[in-house]
Design a protein around this motif. Structure first.
Motif, PDB file in Angstrom:
ATOM      1  N   THR A   1      -1.538  13.275  -6.388  1.00  0.00           N
ATOM      2  CA  THR A   1      -0.685  12.375  -5.625  1.00  0.00           C
ATOM      3  C   THR A   1       0.757  12.666  -6.015  1.00  0.00           C
ATOM      4  O   THR A   1       1.067  12.836  -7.200  1.00  0.00           O
TER       5      THR A   1
ATOM      6  N   LYS B   1      -0.553  11.539  -0.700  1.00  0.00           N
ATOM      7  CA  LYS B   1      -1.569  10.722  -1.368  1.00  0.00           C
ATOM      8  C   LYS B   1      -2.887  11.464  -1.253  1.00  0.00           C
ATOM      9  O   LYS B   1      -3.563  11.401  -0.221  1.00  0.00           O
TER      10      LYS B   1
ATOM     11  N   GLY C   1      -2.238   1.777  -6.678  1.00  0.00           N
ATOM     12  CA  GLY C   1      -2.650   1.098  -5.452  1.00  0.00           C
ATOM     13  C   GLY C   1      -3.702   0.054  -5.723  1.00  0.00           C
ATOM     14  O   GLY C   1      -3.555  -0.788  -6.599  1.00  0.00           O
TER      15      GLY C   1
ATOM     16  N   GLU D   1       0.809  -1.218   0.000  1.00  0.00           N
ATOM     17  CA  GLU D   1       0.000   0.000   0.000  1.00  0.00           C
ATOM     18  C   GLU D   1       0.842   1.268   0.000  1.00  0.00           C
ATOM     19  O   GLU D   1       0.433   2.289  -0.535  1.00  0.00           O
ATOM     20  N   ASP D   2       2.038   1.213   0.596  1.00  0.00           N
ATOM     21  CA  ASP D   2       2.853   2.430   0.709  1.00  0.00           C
ATOM     22  C   ASP D   2       4.222   2.354   0.050  1.00  0.00           C
ATOM     23  O   ASP D   2       5.024   3.282   0.176  1.00  0.00           O
ATOM     24  N   CYS D   3       4.498   1.265  -0.680  1.00  0.00           N
ATOM     25  CA  CYS D   3       5.815   1.139  -1.312  1.00  0.00           C
ATOM     26  C   CYS D   3       5.768   0.157  -2.478  1.00  0.00           C
ATOM     27  O   CYS D   3       5.126  -0.895  -2.387  1.00  0.00           O
TER      28      CYS D   3
ATOM     29  N   ARG E   1       7.774   5.710  -2.969  1.00  0.00           N
ATOM     30  CA  ARG E   1       6.997   5.951  -1.749  1.00  0.00           C
ATOM     31  C   ARG E   1       6.212   7.261  -1.895  1.00  0.00           C
ATOM     32  O   ARG E   1       6.647   8.164  -2.584  1.00  0.00           O
ATOM     33  N   PHE E   2       5.092   7.332  -1.216  1.00  0.00           N
ATOM     34  CA  PHE E   2       4.272   8.541  -1.268  1.00  0.00           C
ATOM     35  C   PHE E   2       4.929   9.697  -0.530  1.00  0.00           C
ATOM     36  O   PHE E   2       5.457   9.531   0.554  1.00  0.00           O
TER      37      PHE E   2
END
Length: 134
Positions: A109, A104, A65, A26-28, A100-101
């Motif tokens: 984004t 978001k 995502g 979800e984050d990477c 990475r974000f």
């Protein structure tokens, strides 16, 4: 390899490059790309465009995502800006991209992607801004 002037003067440009997704959460998102002949510039180092392609697609996968894309691509995170700092290079082996974000958001984004080479040496840092396609 031909000499540099012959390379510059050549009209036909060909080459093949590929990369592999190693991790997707979800984050990477992490990917790696073997440095193939098709990814080299005339000096025998990886072409900046190949590194940017790797970074852009890795960032886009992160931005997607779990979004369910529409039939005509609605929701696909279109890159609207790309800023790259090219900090190093290498001749062989493989490179790794980790996205990475930074932010978001619902509409915009922002993703930062680090491209590293041998011994985790930083080769490029790329920031992309994405908006969902309508």
């Amino acid at each position: 390899m031909e000499n540099l002037q012959e390379h510059v003067d050549r009209k036909k440009r060909t080459g093949q490059i590929e990369f592999f997704i190693e991790q997707r959460s979800e984050d990477c998102v992490v990917s790696r790309m073997p440095i193939s002949k098709g990814a080299l510039n005339p000096f025998g180092t990886i072409h900046a465009g190949a590194m940017l392609w790797l970074a852009d697609v890795t960032a886009t996968l992160l931005a997607i995502g779990s979004t369910q894309l529409g039939e005509k691509g609605q929701g696909f995170p279109l890159a609207i800006n790309l800023n790259a700092n090219l900090l190093g290079n290498q001749r062989g082996g493989e490179v790794r991209a980790e996205a990475r974000f930074v932010r978001k958001g619902q509409r915009v984004t922002v993703v930062r992607t680090r491209v590293t080479g041998d011994n985790d040496r930083l080769l490029a840092e790329v920031t992309t801004n994405h908006i969902p396609a309508l």
